[in-house]
Design an enzyme around this catalytic site. Structure first.
Site, short mmCIF file in Angstrom:
data_model
loop_
_atom_site.label_atom_id
_atom_site.label_comp_id
_atom_site.label_asym_id
_atom_site.label_seq_id
_atom_site.Cartn_x
_atom_site.Cartn_y
_atom_site.Cartn_z
N GLY A 1 0.84 -1.19 0.00
CA GLY A 1 0.00 0.00 0.00
C GLY A 1 0.87 1.23 0.00
N CYS B 1 5.22 -6.13 1.42
CA CYS B 1 5.59 -4.71 1.43
C CYS B 1 4.93 -3.98 2.61
CB CYS B 1 5.24 -4.10 0.08
SG CYS B 1 6.05 -2.54 -0.20
N TYR B 2 3.98 -3.08 2.36
CA TYR B 2 3.34 -2.41 3.50
C TYR B 2 2.77 -3.44 4.47
CZ TYR B 2 0.13 0.44 6.26
OH TYR B 2 -0.53 1.03 7.30
N HIS C 1 7.78 -7.77 -3.89
CA HIS C 1 6.47 -8.17 -4.43
C HIS C 1 6.55 -9.52 -5.14
CE1 HIS C 1 4.25 -4.48 -3.59
NE2 HIS C 1 5.44 -3.91 -3.67
N GLU D 1 4.21 -11.20 -6.30
CA GLU D 1 3.14 -11.35 -7.30
C GLU D 1 3.51 -10.85 -8.68
OE1 GLU D 1 3.28 -9.31 -4.81
OE2 GLU D 1 2.33 -7.38 -5.19
N ASP E 1 -16.64 -11.69 -22.87
CA ASP E 1 -17.26 -11.67 -21.54
C ASP E 1 -18.74 -12.00 -21.58
OD1 ASP E 1 -14.74 -10.83 -20.96
OD2 ASP E 1 -15.27 -8.73 -20.63
N LYS F 1 -9.65 -11.24 -17.26
CA LYS F 1 -9.92 -11.63 -18.65
C LYS F 1 -9.42 -13.04 -18.97
CE LYS F 1 -11.45 -9.90 -22.55
NZ LYS F 1 -12.66 -9.03 -22.56
#
Ligand code: XMP
Length: 511
Positions: A55, A82-83, A169, A171, A227, A367
């Site tokens: 964050g 992180c945060y 991070h 991710e 979609d 997606k």
């Protein structure tokens, strides 16, 4: 059918949406929830693990989000990123300091101690950092697990408490073993079973939809895009003929598109599909209109009018299906892309349809996850891998007035471009690729005769979310084939140009 869940608590970082989907990719269901969830709510949610995201704040900021300390003693494994890592240390009595300089980008780190979190990860590897504050002193019972020269506490943890923190991070793709680290957290720390697959998702959604809808009536506006196609197919699998789909043929679709929609969904899947043939009225309303925004507005309004007419014929329905996906939810939450999304998500429809509730079965998915669901449902690659197409379709790829002649030229040119991209096997590498008919004419020579015809532009971009994009480096020999074929096979086109502008400063579409 209760599957395990990992709760991702959102502290406002830019990669947060990614964390939940990486966890799902690793076979464990995951949701992103606001960071102010109480310990009680968390217990009720019953996750097998919790991830605190990064964050923008410092734990010392006046309005910095904090966490109820009891969350860390529920016995549920926690990973702070992180945060999130700083917050855990701070909450448990450690010390976070403000670094003189921010650390941003790739950093090599060293694993300092053995732990389940770093199992199978080499002693040194590259991670992605983006921070100013860092953890200086650890709370009691925690040990340093990894370091970089400028960030001694790059990772820390307590195997006893099953609580871990990483300053980098995991991710993002730039962290070499990020996925391995998340996998370790899920399987070695949380003891997850890995019971989340697209097959489960489909089964679960179908059961939920069946229970919710029962034998009531459902209506879906099908655009032909991925979609709405996947959402409709999912609902169809659940309630069959109780679903009616309306496809508005506004005469602005790409070559063969309306026919494909009918053939896949009505003929193939036996869906109740109404094709509203409205090309004439759209084209008449567009006559003489050259301003891009005006064109968009007219098309949007007319679309709603036609849909309303069709919906009235059906009468009262109980549910309206929308193909909203996760990025749409986030974007509308932040108030971004209102204009673009309003058409995309058929945003004006709820006001004209007599219905009770909106059903959005793809709301939590990205997606590419939607594409996986489509494949799981047995939809063909041509539907599942269809590139995004703007609501106003070819009308905003014809510069200036939309005429039938220009539509035909553009459709044929665009078809050839798509065909050659497919033949070159580049379909999945390029986000969007299409032809544009410019409002310039140039002089050419064909078969010893002078010609004075349209300039066709080719646009192809790579992107992950359409917010930014780069022009695709299509091999010259592919471009050459496209150019030769268009100038030979398409009427009223004698010059082809390739658009080499990124977004920003340009946009993906020309209008
Ligand atoms: P731009 O041109 O703004 O486009 O870079 C970003 C993405 O959005 C698509 N797009 C639209 N989609 N209705 C839509 O559903 C619209 O009016 C619209 N305009 C642009 C565009 O194709 C690209 O993927």
């Amino acid at each position: 059918m209760q599957h395990q869940k990992v709760l991702v608590l959102d502290f406002g970082g830019q990669y947060n949406q990614l964390i939940a989907r990486r966890v799902r990719d690793l076979g464990v269901y995951s949701d992103l929830k606001p960071c102010d969830m109480t310990a009680e709510e968390i217990v009720k949610y019953a996750p097998v693990g919790i991830i605190f995201t990064g964050g923008p704040n410092s734990v010392y900021d006046k309005n910095a989000p904090h966490i109820d300390k009891t969350v860390l003693s529920l016995g549920i494994p926690v990973l702070g990123i992180c945060y999130g890592a700083q917050l855990i240390a701070h909450t448990l009595g450690g010390k976070v300091v403000h670094a003189e300089t921010s650390e941003y980008g790739r950093r090599e780190f060293t694993v300092m101690a053995e732990s389940p979190l770093f199992a199978g990860i080499p002693k040194t590897s590259v991670c992605w950092m983006s921070h100013t504050d860092r953890v200086a002193d650890l709370p009691e019972g925690f040990e340093v697990l990894a370091s970089t020269p400028s960030c001694p506490v790059t990772a820390y943890g307590s195997a006893e408490r099953n609580i871990y923190g990483v300053q980098f991070h995991p991710e993002v793709a730039h962290t070499e073993y990020g996925s391995k680290l998340l996998e370790n957290f899920l399987y070695r720390v949380c003891g997850a079973k890995g019971d989340w697959t697209m097959k489960n998702f489909v089964e679960e959604q179908v059961a939920k939809l069946r229970e919710k809808i029962g034998d009531k009536k459902v209506l879906c506006a099908m655009s032909g895009g991925v979609d709405s196609a996947v959402a409709a197919t999912l609902v169809h699998r659940a309630v069959g003929k109780n679903l009616t789909c309306v496809f508005v043929d506004h005469g602005l679709h790409r070559k063969n598109e309306p026919e494909e929609v009918v053939s896949v969904f009505r003929d193939g899947l036996k869906m109740n599909l109404i094709k509203a043939d409205a090309a004439e009225e759209f084209l008449t309303r567009l006559e003489g209109v050259t301003d891009p925004e005006k064109k968009r507005k007219i098309i949007g309004e007319q679309f709603i009018r036609v849909f309303e007419r069709e919906a009235k014929k059906i009468g009262k329905v109980d549910f309206l299906v929308q193909g909203t996906i996760y990025p749409d939810v986030i974007e509308s939450g932040k108030g971004k892309s209102a204009v673009i999304k309003s058409h995309h998500n058929v945003g004006g429809l709820p006001s004209v349809v007599d219905f009770e509730e909106i059903v959005e079965p793809l709301r939590d998915l990205f997606k590419d996850e939607v594409r996986k669901v489509g494949t799981e449902l047995g939809l063909a690659d041509s539907v599942v891998w269809r590139q995004p197409c703007p609501g106003p379709a070819l009308a905003i790829r014809i510069m200036g007035e939309v005429t039938r002649e220009k539509l035909e030229t553009l459709r044929d040119a665009d078809f050839i471009f798509r065909d050659e991209i497919a033949k070159a096997g580049l379909e999945r590498d390029i986000w969007q690729y299409f032809a544009v008919i410019t409002d310039s004419k140039t002089v050419g020579v064909q078969g010893d005769f002078r010609t004075y015809e349209n300039v066709i532009a080719l646009r192809a971009v790579t992107s992950v979310d359409a917010m930014t994009a780069d022009w695709a480096r299509i091999p010259f020999d592919v471009l050459e084939k496209v150019s030769t074929r268009i100038t030979n096979e398409v009427k009223h086109a004698n010059r082809i140009v390739y658009d080499i502008t990124s977004k920003p400063p340009a946009t993906i579409e020309w209008e």
